[in-house]
Design an enzyme around this catalytic site. Structure first.
Site, PDB file in Angstrom:
ATOM      1  N   GLY A  13      11.522  -4.037  10.042  1.00  0.00           N
ATOM      2  CA  GLY A  13      10.492  -5.065  10.144  1.00  0.00           C
ATOM      3  C   GLY A  13       9.472  -4.851  11.254  1.00  0.00           C
ATOM      4  N   THR A  14       9.220  -3.593  11.620  1.00  0.00           N
ATOM      5  CA  THR A  14       8.207  -3.388  12.673  1.00  0.00           C
ATOM      6  C   THR A  14       6.810  -3.748  12.170  1.00  0.00           C
ATOM      7  OG1 THR A  14       7.819  -1.043  12.183  1.00  0.00           O
ATOM      8  CG2 THR A  14       9.566  -1.560  13.769  1.00  0.00           C
ATOM      9  N   ASN A  15       6.571  -3.570  10.892  1.00  0.00           N
ATOM     10  CA  ASN A  15       5.260  -3.988  10.351  1.00  0.00           C
ATOM     11  C   ASN A  15       5.149  -5.509  10.293  1.00  0.00           C
ATOM     12  OD1 ASN A  15       3.383  -1.688   9.488  1.00  0.00           O
ATOM     13  ND2 ASN A  15       5.399  -0.986   8.806  1.00  0.00           N
ATOM     14  N   LEU A  95       8.834  -4.149  -7.886  1.00  0.00           N
ATOM     15  CA  LEU A  95       8.441  -5.381  -8.583  1.00  0.00           C
ATOM     16  C   LEU A  95       7.864  -4.984  -9.937  1.00  0.00           C
ATOM     17  CD1 LEU A  95       6.746  -7.077  -5.500  1.00  0.00           C
ATOM     18  CD2 LEU A  95       8.916  -7.773  -6.570  1.00  0.00           C
ATOM     19  N   HIS A 111       1.819   1.907   2.931  1.00  0.00           N
ATOM     20  CA  HIS A 111       2.567   3.110   2.571  1.00  0.00           C
ATOM     21  C   HIS A 111       2.319   4.174   3.645  1.00  0.00           C
ATOM     22  CE1 HIS A 111       4.680   5.922   0.021  1.00  0.00           C
ATOM     23  NE2 HIS A 111       3.738   6.805   0.313  1.00  0.00           N
ATOM     24  N   ASP A 152       2.520   2.431  -5.882  1.00  0.00           N
ATOM     25  CA  ASP A 152       1.527   2.996  -4.949  1.00  0.00           C
ATOM     26  C   ASP A 152       0.204   3.334  -5.635  1.00  0.00           C
ATOM     27  OD1 ASP A 152       3.335   2.802  -2.807  1.00  0.00           O
ATOM     28  OD2 ASP A 152       4.194   4.761  -3.273  1.00  0.00           O
ATOM     29  N   GLU A 179       2.616   3.802  14.878  1.00  0.00           N
ATOM     30  CA  GLU A 179       1.843   3.398  16.072  1.00  0.00           C
ATOM     31  C   GLU A 179       0.342   3.596  15.875  1.00  0.00           C
ATOM     32  OE1 GLU A 179       5.153   4.251  19.572  1.00  0.00           O
ATOM     33  OE2 GLU A 179       3.560   5.692  19.230  1.00  0.00           O
ATOM     34  N   GLU A 182      -0.127   2.412  10.770  1.00  0.00           N
ATOM     35  CA  GLU A 182       0.396   1.250  10.031  1.00  0.00           C
ATOM     36  C   GLU A 182       0.222  -0.075  10.768  1.00  0.00           C
ATOM     37  OE1 GLU A 182       4.168   1.628   7.920  1.00  0.00           O
ATOM     38  OE2 GLU A 182       4.243   3.705   8.551  1.00  0.00           O
TER      39      GLU A 182
END
Ligand code: GAR
Length: 203
Positions: A13-15, A95, A111, A152, A179, A182
């Site tokens: 969950g860094t994004n 999905l 992505h 994508d 870093e 994204e």
């Protein structure tokens, strides 16, 4: 009124954290994260949501038994929270067209490569960086795009290139791509689309 956003996650969950931080720092002002949906109960992203005071629900394809039940649970959570925009931030479940067609230009994905390189169903997470290093490309990056029925394959919103350096491992490269690309692009794109949806509401 701010655009109501759901962030869908599967892992660290860094994004998601970048989006939460962007709300605090005033980069993301047109939208508000009202819900986090995790594809598994172990995702550390759930803890990040809790720390930020954002409700989190788990919708597991495996536990719900079928794609239909999985997507029905997601749709119910989205409706319960009045969600208008979905952001896939390291969401590793597919999905179906049945779902994505209900949200045209309302689902974003980040992505970790320059699409159309190293993308599609086989490429996700660390596999993307392993493939880039194996191929020997000297530049990679990240892409934020709209989600449609093609993995994508939706319209590209933002891209940023990142250098591959001698001696890079997949882990080192993943961190640099996060870093330098994204964590910057995803909040920017989320702000852009939230603003667009906001304008539509005014009409
Ligand atoms: C990110 O690198 C994201 O771009 C990638 O998974 C990672 C999730 O990290 N997503 C995909 O590969 C989707 N095809 P995070 O959980 O720390 O945000």
């Amino acid at each position: 009124m701010k655009t109501k956003i759901a962030v869908m996650v599967s892992g660290g969950g860094t994004n998601l954290q970048a989006l939460l931080d962007a709300q605090k720092s005033g980069i993301l002002t047109a939208g508000e994260i009202v819900l986090v949906i995790a594809s598994n109960a172990k995702a550390y992203a759930i803890t990040r949501a809790e720390k930020a005071g954002v409700p989190a629900v788990v919708c597991s394809r495996k536990e719900l038994g079928s794609q239909e039940a999985f997507e029905a649970a997601i749709s119910q959570a989205l409706a319960d929270h009045g969600v208008e925009l979905i952001v896939l931030a390291g969401f590793m479940s597919i999905l179906s067209e049945n779902f994505t067609s209900q949200w045209p230009r309302r689902i974003l994905n980040v992505h970790p490569s320059l699409i159309p390189s190293f993308c599609g169903q086989r490429f996700y997470g660390m596999k993307v960086h392993e493939a880039a290093l194996e191929y020997g490309v000297k530049v990679t990056g990240a892409t934020v795009h709209f989600v449609n029925e093609v993995p994508d394959g939706g319209e590209i919103l933002l891209q940023k290139a990142v250098d591959i350096l001698p001696g890079d491992t997949p882990e080192v490269l993943q961190k640099r791509v996060m870093e330098q690309a994204e964590w910057i692009l995803l909040p920017q794109a989320t702000q852009m689309v939230s603003e667009e949806i906001g304008k539509g509401k005014v009409q």
